[in-house]
Design a protein around this motif. Sequence first.
Motif, short mmCIF file in Angstrom:
data_model
loop_
_atom_site.label_atom_id
_atom_site.label_comp_id
_atom_site.label_asym_id
_atom_site.label_seq_id
_atom_site.Cartn_x
_atom_site.Cartn_y
_atom_site.Cartn_z
N LEU A 105 37.73 45.74 20.65
CA LEU A 105 38.17 46.81 21.55
C LEU A 105 37.20 47.02 22.71
O LEU A 105 37.61 47.09 23.87
N GLN A 106 35.88 47.12 22.39
CA GLN A 106 34.90 47.43 23.42
C GLN A 106 34.72 46.29 24.42
O GLN A 106 34.24 46.49 25.54
N LEU A 107 35.09 45.07 24.05
CA LEU A 107 34.91 43.90 24.91
C LEU A 107 36.18 43.56 25.69
O LEU A 107 36.10 43.18 26.87
N GLY A 108 37.33 43.69 25.06
CA GLY A 108 38.57 43.22 25.65
C GLY A 108 38.89 43.82 27.00
O GLY A 108 39.12 43.11 27.98
N TRP A 109 38.91 45.16 27.10
CA TRP A 109 39.30 45.78 28.36
C TRP A 109 38.26 45.56 29.45
O TRP A 109 38.60 45.52 30.64
N ARG A 110 36.98 45.40 29.05
CA ARG A 110 35.95 45.13 30.06
C ARG A 110 36.12 43.74 30.67
O ARG A 110 35.91 43.54 31.87
N LEU A 111 36.50 42.77 29.85
CA LEU A 111 36.80 41.44 30.39
C LEU A 111 38.04 41.46 31.27
O LEU A 111 38.10 40.77 32.31
N MET A 112 39.04 42.24 30.87
CA MET A 112 40.24 42.36 31.69
C MET A 112 39.89 42.79 33.12
O MET A 112 40.41 42.25 34.10
N LEU A 113 39.01 43.78 33.23
CA LEU A 113 38.63 44.30 34.55
C LEU A 113 37.63 43.40 35.26
O LEU A 113 37.73 43.17 36.46
N GLY A 114 36.66 42.87 34.50
CA GLY A 114 35.59 42.09 35.12
C GLY A 114 36.04 40.78 35.72
O GLY A 114 35.53 40.35 36.76
N VAL A 115 37.02 40.11 35.08
CA VAL A 115 37.44 38.81 35.62
C VAL A 115 38.18 38.95 36.94
O VAL A 115 38.42 37.96 37.63
N GLY A 116 38.49 40.18 37.33
CA GLY A 116 39.08 40.40 38.65
C GLY A 116 38.15 40.02 39.78
O GLY A 116 38.60 39.86 40.93
N ALA A 117 36.87 39.85 39.48
CA ALA A 117 35.93 39.44 40.52
C ALA A 117 36.14 37.98 40.92
O ALA A 117 35.81 37.59 42.05
N ASN A 169 45.85 40.98 30.42
CA ASN A 169 46.01 41.96 29.35
C ASN A 169 46.36 41.28 28.04
O ASN A 169 45.76 41.56 26.99
N TYR A 170 47.35 40.41 28.10
CA TYR A 170 47.82 39.74 26.90
C TYR A 170 46.76 38.81 26.31
O TYR A 170 46.56 38.76 25.09
N ALA A 171 46.03 38.11 27.21
CA ALA A 171 45.04 37.14 26.74
C ALA A 171 43.85 37.79 26.06
O ALA A 171 43.32 37.27 25.06
N PHE A 172 43.40 38.94 26.58
CA PHE A 172 42.19 39.57 26.04
C PHE A 172 42.49 40.70 25.06
O PHE A 172 41.56 41.33 24.55
N VAL A 229 46.49 44.72 35.67
CA VAL A 229 45.53 44.76 34.57
C VAL A 229 45.32 46.19 34.07
O VAL A 229 45.13 46.41 32.87
N MET A 230 45.39 47.17 34.98
CA MET A 230 45.16 48.54 34.54
C MET A 230 46.33 49.07 33.71
O MET A 230 46.14 49.97 32.89
N SER A 231 47.52 48.52 33.90
CA SER A 231 48.65 49.00 33.11
C SER A 231 48.42 48.77 31.62
O SER A 231 48.79 49.61 30.80
N GLY A 232 47.81 47.63 31.27
CA GLY A 232 47.52 47.35 29.87
C GLY A 232 46.14 47.80 29.44
O GLY A 232 45.95 48.32 28.33
#
Length: 524
Positions: free
Chosen positions: A185-197, A177-180, A51-54
């Motif tokens: 911009l401000q929401l996409g990467w936060r969801l990418m990281l947050g759904v890792g929980a 990464n692809y889905a979000f 997820v961090m790569s994207g």
Amino acid sequence: MAGEQKNTPDMAASSESEHAPPRKKANVRFAFACAILASMTSILLGYDIGVMSGASLFIKEDMKITDVEVEILLGILNLYSLVGSFAAGRTSDWIGRRLTIILAAVIFFVGAIMMGLSVNYPMLMAGRFVAGIGVGYALMIAPVYTAEVSPASSRGFLTSFPEVFINFGILLGYVSNYAFSRLRLQLGWRLMLGVGAAPSVALALMVLAMPESPRWLVMKGRLADAKVVLGETSDTAEEAATRLAEIKEAVAIPADLDGDVVAVPKRAGGERRVWKELILSPTPAVRRVLLSALGIHFFQQSSGIDAVVLYSPRVFQSAGITDKNKLLGTTCAVGVTKTLFILVATFTLDRFGRRPLLLASAGGMIATLVTLGLGLTVIGEDATGGGWAIAVSIASILAFVAFFSIGLGPITWVYSSEIFPLHLRALGCALGVGLNRVTSGVISMTFLSLSKAITIGGSFFLYAGVASLAWLFFFTYLPETRGRTLEQMGELFGIHNMAGDDDSAATRPPSPEEKITNYVEMYT
């Protein structure tokens, strides 16, 4: 020597197969289920890498950070994980392997939430710190538990599962990464990281159904509980009895001492003695085990796998793909390739052995790194006329991760978890994971700067040189371990006392005849 009739583990297994009791399929399935559940902790690391790569592309744009800050953000988790990997050794010996897996999931859950809610770079780094501790716990405990619960006949197959789930986690990260990526911009990467929980919650709940490691139970004197677990995870009743006897010997419990709960003799010096035997004044045999584990962990990361996986969008940009959606979609192909080929290794580890797959893997990595460096160099010099070079670069990336996944990726965890004596295993595995994470951190935090200094093509030529050294190390230093029980590794490496309770036995040098026999057995 070729004409000698030597009774190798493979020959012994073949000659006894006609008289061996049938394997209990229910037990094989139970060990399989335990290995899957324990190895799922590795999804945590894999998801973070993927997820961090994207996500880093969008974080850089949103927070206006530099390339150096991106390098630190991506690579620092590996250094933070050192805290978890070293703490996991002591924690797993204290509260058990199973509860340690649950603790890893809980810590990563907190870190993922913190990263998803970050409003600035320092808060994001704090979340990386917490998540890194959870990753360190997971990396150390998953292969140890799986090795300790697996029967010898399928240990390579089952112990490769952590690497399988690392790759599955990477693929999930790429898909996230692809889905979000199309969100604000401000929401996409936060969801990418947050759904890792989410995976960590599911993992913590499922692990409750796992039994405790039989070796940990014996270390605590709980022989009755250990017998139950060994009976459920061994191929035969005879193997369960043999494994119990070997573990009792390794922890210095007298063979004739039996009961539901027994007192375990304490070694003089305790933890200080473990450090002395492994680090401060190891015997030549123990030093060889330690260097074997550290060497394979070092070369797994220093040959550049994180440069390809973690920075694959950047590499594909250099190869001529500029659209972000196409970048992330192409990156998903890396995740699919890694996941498919790790399954190939999983089903061939116990059939072909560790050495052949390691040597084939390293050889393929050398070739593909050279062609990748060549393709990227041509593109860098002639961005408009290198259509063939773009195709070569993309194909080389996919081939590189394929070769890595059939050998060096999974075998690193299998090999390092199976060669240590029991009383040195927790510390030995923690040291291996520690070096693995430090090396990964150095590669992750220097790739962009290195690419600017010697070009991105030059970077991969450098990694090809490191992979060449890895091939030589594997060929000259690592013996074959397929088909041996964990406690028999002592004989292979020349450690004559697995329990470590008799210094004279442990330090006795092998006779000339034993040296010849051990050398022949190592490489056959």
